[in-house]
Design an enzyme around this catalytic site. Structure first.
Site, PDB file in Angstrom:
ATOM      1  CG  ASP A  37      -2.089   0.930   1.083  1.00 20.89           C
ATOM      2  OD1 ASP A  37      -2.413   1.335  -0.058  1.00 20.89           O
ATOM      3  OD2 ASP A  37      -2.686   1.289   2.122  1.00 20.89           O
ATOM      4  CG  ASN A  85      -8.075  -1.987  -4.673  1.00 23.92           C
ATOM      5  OD1 ASN A  85      -7.147  -2.773  -4.475  1.00 23.92           O
ATOM      6  ND2 ASN A  85      -8.294  -0.960  -3.854  1.00 23.92           N
TER       7      ASN A  85
HETATM    8  C1  IPE Z   1      -5.286  -2.569   0.184  1.00 27.25           C
HETATM    9  O1  IPE Z   1      -5.039  -1.256  -0.110  1.00 27.25           O
HETATM   10  C2  IPE Z   1      -5.347  -3.381  -1.074  1.00 27.25           C
HETATM   11  C3  IPE Z   1      -4.101  -3.519  -1.794  1.00 27.25           C
HETATM   12  C4  IPE Z   1      -2.931  -3.112  -1.408  1.00 27.25           C
HETATM   13  C5  IPE Z   1      -4.212  -4.188  -3.057  1.00 27.25           C
HETATM   14  P1  IPE Z   1      -6.207  -0.180  -0.215  1.00 27.25           P
HETATM   15  O2  IPE Z   1      -5.569   1.122  -0.463  1.00 27.25           O
HETATM   16  O3  IPE Z   1      -7.225  -0.629  -1.184  1.00 27.25           O
HETATM   17  O4  IPE Z   1      -6.821  -0.260   1.250  1.00 27.25           O
HETATM   18  P2  IPE Z   1      -7.764   0.767   2.019  1.00 27.25           P
HETATM   19  O5  IPE Z   1      -8.879   1.141   1.102  1.00 27.25           O
HETATM   20  O6  IPE Z   1      -6.922   1.944   2.359  1.00 27.25           O
HETATM   21  O7  IPE Z   1      -8.199   0.013   3.226  1.00 27.25           O
HETATM   22  C1  IPE Z   2      -1.788   0.252  -3.287  1.00 30.98           C
HETATM   23  O1  IPE Z   2      -1.536   1.615  -3.330  1.00 30.98           O
HETATM   24  C2  IPE Z   2      -2.054  -0.329  -4.648  1.00 30.98           C
HETATM   25  C3  IPE Z   2      -3.444  -0.745  -4.871  1.00 30.98           C
HETATM   26  C4  IPE Z   2      -4.392  -0.731  -3.986  1.00 30.98           C
HETATM   27  C5  IPE Z   2      -3.777  -1.198  -6.209  1.00 30.98           C
HETATM   28  P1  IPE Z   2      -2.712   2.679  -3.291  1.00 30.98           P
HETATM   29  O2  IPE Z   2      -3.128   2.970  -4.680  1.00 30.98           O
HETATM   30  O3  IPE Z   2      -3.811   2.219  -2.397  1.00 30.98           O
HETATM   31  O4  IPE Z   2      -1.977   3.920  -2.671  1.00 30.98           O
HETATM   32  P2  IPE Z   2      -2.524   4.900  -1.529  1.00 30.98           P
HETATM   33  O5  IPE Z   2      -2.924   4.043  -0.372  1.00 30.98           O
HETATM   34  O6  IPE Z   2      -3.675   5.634  -2.122  1.00 30.98           O
HETATM   35  O7  IPE Z   2      -1.365   5.769  -1.213  1.00 30.98           O
HETATM   36 MG    MG Z   3      -4.137   2.420  -0.400  1.00 33.28          MG
END
Ligand code: IPE
Ligand code: IPE
Ligand code: MG
Length: 273
Positions: A37, A85
């Site tokens: 993340d 997602n």
């Molecule tokens: C968790 O990250 C899922 C992945 C890393 C694929 P998210 O960014 O989707 O999680 P939340 O929404 O902050 O909980």
């Molecule tokens: C994790 O990074 C990747 C996926 C969930 C696909 P994020 O896209 O959630 O990045 P942040 O949490 O918004 O920084």
């Molecule tokens: Mg995230």
């Protein structure tokens, strides 16, 4: 063990030393799972588009794979795209899928050469067909590899996994293959998408949030957590070593008390002489 080449970087002497110290110091987790993340925030802080963060994260994946394989980790499970997602803006989803396709195309041969086995869990039918085909090809090509299993959690959520397991178990009860009183932990484990792997020993989350975000809900019952503020694109093998060092200091009691663990260790040591 054969050398591994995923990152195209020569392993430094310091790194070899750090890894061997880590192996001597304690147990290397058999199954490491990572919630990758912080890509979006990493990009935003640099005034770049979110997708640039996802792209930068690919190097972190390579480094994590290489370091874990060198350490002798058996299973590395990467949370790459959750069920939730799919709620993101369409443009981000399609850029992510494109990146996934490109990365699979570029890396599959390399995974195969390095004896790494590719696996995927999740509601894969929801992925674009090109992506699904690349994934299936990669899985087929690497199916006999032994060194380490890399599982991509794609369109995955723990609730989806558990719901699916309940559906297939109830189907079996309905047609008499299974008695409801025989349903137990093992039966449920066998019907989850992760049936072929042990539960994760260590779960790493980058990006600093203290939550599970619907990852391996059933499987993480006794998993050790390591959360770091480091954003995924900045995450490198030294961060993995830190996580494993922390893991090695934890006492995994599984509901018991310390003295019982100590007795068990003593019995094990006595049995091995
Ligand atoms: C968790 O990250 C899922 C992945 C890393 C694929 P998210 O960014 O989707 O999680 P939340 O929404 O902050 O909980
Ligand atoms: C994790 O990074 C990747 C996926 C969930 C696909 P994020 O896209 O959630 O990045 P942040 O949490 O918004 O920084
Ligand atoms: Mg995230």
């Amino acid at each position: 063990m054969e050398k591994i080449a995923i990152t195209n970087k020569k392993q430094t002497k310091e790194d070899v030393l750090r890894q061997s110290l880590l192996k001597e110091r304690g147990q290397i987790p058999e199954h490491v799972a990572i919630i990758m993340d912080g890509n979006g925030r990493w990009a935003k802080e640099r005034g770049r588009m979110r997708i640039q963060g996802h792209k930068a994260g690919v190097d972190s994946v390579r480094d994590a794979i290489e370091a874990c394989a060198q350490l002798g980790v058996g299973h590395l499970t990467l949370y790459a795209f959750s069920t939730e997602n799919w709620r993101r803006p369409k443009a981000e989803i399609s850029a992510l899928m494109k990146l996934l396709i490109q990365t699979l195309r570029k890396e599959t041969l390399n995974l195969n050469k390095n004896d790494l086995k590719l696996n995927a869990i999740g509601e894969l039918e929801r992925l674009p067909s090109v992506c699904l085909n690349e994934l299936r090809e990669g899985i087929e090509m690497t199916k006999d590899n032994q060194r380490m299993v890399i599982t991509l959690a794609l369109s995955y959520s723990g609730r989806w996994d558990i719901t699916n397991a309940i559906k297939s178990i109830s189907e079996k009860v309905k047609n008499g293959e299974l008695q409801s009183e025989d349903i137990n932990d093992e039966v449920i484990h066998a019907h989850l998408a992760t049936s072929e792997m042990p539960d994760p020993d260590l779960l790493i989350r980058t990006g600093g949030d203290f939550r599970i975000s619907n990852f391996l809900l059933w499987q993480s019952a006794y998993t050790e957590f390591f959360i770091t503020d480091t954003y995924w694109p900045d995450f490198r093998r030294t961060n993995i070593y830190e996580a494993i060092e922390a893991y090695q200091t934890r006492e995994r009691r599984f509901g018991m008390i310390s003295e019982q663990l100590y007795e068990k260790e003593k019995e094990k040591a006595a049995a091995s002489v």
